[in-house]
Design an enzyme around this catalytic site. Structure first.
Site, short mmCIF file in Angstrom:
data_model
loop_
_atom_site.label_atom_id
_atom_site.label_comp_id
_atom_site.label_asym_id
_atom_site.label_seq_id
_atom_site.Cartn_x
_atom_site.Cartn_y
_atom_site.Cartn_z
N ASP A 208 21.58 82.97 14.87
CA ASP A 208 22.65 83.43 13.97
C ASP A 208 22.62 82.64 12.67
O ASP A 208 23.17 83.07 11.67
CB ASP A 208 24.02 83.16 14.63
N GLN B 203 28.73 85.68 20.95
CA GLN B 203 29.42 86.69 20.15
C GLN B 203 30.82 86.21 19.76
O GLN B 203 31.58 85.70 20.60
CB GLN B 203 29.50 88.01 20.95
N LYS C 59 22.62 94.77 20.10
CA LYS C 59 21.66 93.66 19.99
C LYS C 59 20.72 93.66 21.19
O LYS C 59 19.50 93.52 21.05
CB LYS C 59 22.42 92.32 19.89
#
Ligand code: GUN
Length: 300
Positions: A121, A98, A54
């Site tokens: 997200d 995460q 990412k």
């Protein structure tokens, strides 16, 4: 006739090129650089690998990017304070914590502490609510479902009025993609059925699908005879079924298999995503797209 293979690597690269141009325009016109923070707690090797991917993509696209590593034993309050710090930072347009988090941390509490306007997200209940309402209310889309929709649209598969069958009802793939495909919108407007472990006759539903989206996490669940000839098949499953020696590096690497028997299915489907190289490469790219969208919205 064998199916067209939907190349996720090629489509993801195409979208990243588009994003690069958008980022350049944003910088030139508004002096604005999209900012993405990824917070990693502990040293889970899979998480390190995801977060590195990412950050690398964010960097390649010219973002302001921060990788914030925290120790495994960070107290929940300290992690919440860190999220608050980035919520208040105007250079940051996207915050990603995460997952999974260590057991002593309440994952839901942390995810819900992220400012919904920076929730790239799209895990926050506010953003899922916006997604369900759709239209001008919708903001971010969860990354894997957003990637699936791009693959379908960019492969020229008609969706309006199509029978879409989604196998799996997870909060991060099955439920949101079902909502997205039923919306009155471009690349959607479909008739959607969701099948799951409680469904009486999964096969009968799959056989009706013009677009079959499989996100069950069960290797080879969908048999070739379940596929309607000419259907578009999107396989979201990434199942480790063993290990093999990499020809490039000589190291042991996982053997990945989807939820669909690809070799047999490609002789029946009209188009199909491979595993790996289908949905997988799209997820990080859609995270970047959400971050650019968030930066753009911050101008308004
Ligand atoms: N862990 C595995 N996939 C994801 C993801 O898409 N987002 C976050 N935050 N954590 C993950």
């Amino acid at each position: 006739m064998a199916a067209t293979i939907i190349d996720g690597n090629r489509i993801a690269a195409e979208i990243r090129e588009e994003l690069k141009k958008e980022v350049a325009i944003m910088k030139e016109k508004h002096g604005l650089v999209p900012g993405l923070v990824t917070i990693l707690v502990g040293k889970n090797p899979a998480s390190i690998s995801y977060v590195t991917g990412k950050q690398k993509t964010a960097h390649d696209l010219g973002f302001y990017s921060v990788q914030d590593d925290q120790p495994e034993d960070i107290p929940e309050d300290a992690l919440l304070a860190l999220v608050e710090k980035y919520n208040a930072d105007p250079k940051v347009h996207g915050i990603l914590v995460q997952l999974p988090l260590p057991r002593h941390i309440n994952e839901k509490r942390v995810l819900n502490a992220i400012d919904p306007d920076k929730d790239v997200d799209c895990f926050h209940p506010v953003n899922i609510g916006r997604l369900v309402i759709g239209g001008s209310e919708a903001r971010f889309s969860p990354c894997t479902p957003a990637g699936i929709k791009e693959l379908i649209m960019r492969s020229g598969v008609p969706t309006s009025g199509a029978e879409v069958v989604v196998v799996g009802r997870s909060n991060i793939v099955g439920k949101p993609i079902a909502i997205m495909m039923m919306q009155k919108a471009k690349g959607a407007n479909a008739t959607v059925t969701v099948v799951h472990t409680g469904s009486r006759d999964m096969e009968a539903h799959c056989k009706r699908a013009d677009i079959l989206i499989v996100a069950a996490g069960v290797p080879g669940l969908v048999k070739p005879e379940w596929i309607k000839p000419g259907a578009c098949v999107i396989d979201v499953g990434v199942n480790r079924v063993g290990e093999k020696k990499s020809e490039k590096t000589g190291r042991m690497v996982p053997i990945l298999k989807g939820d669909v028997d690809f070799e047999a299915a490609k002789e029946i489907a009209g188009s199909i995503t491979p595993v790996p190289g289908g949905v997988g490469p799209m997820t990080i790219t859609m995270l970047m797209k959400n971050t650019v969208l968030s930066a753009g919205l911050s101008i308004e």
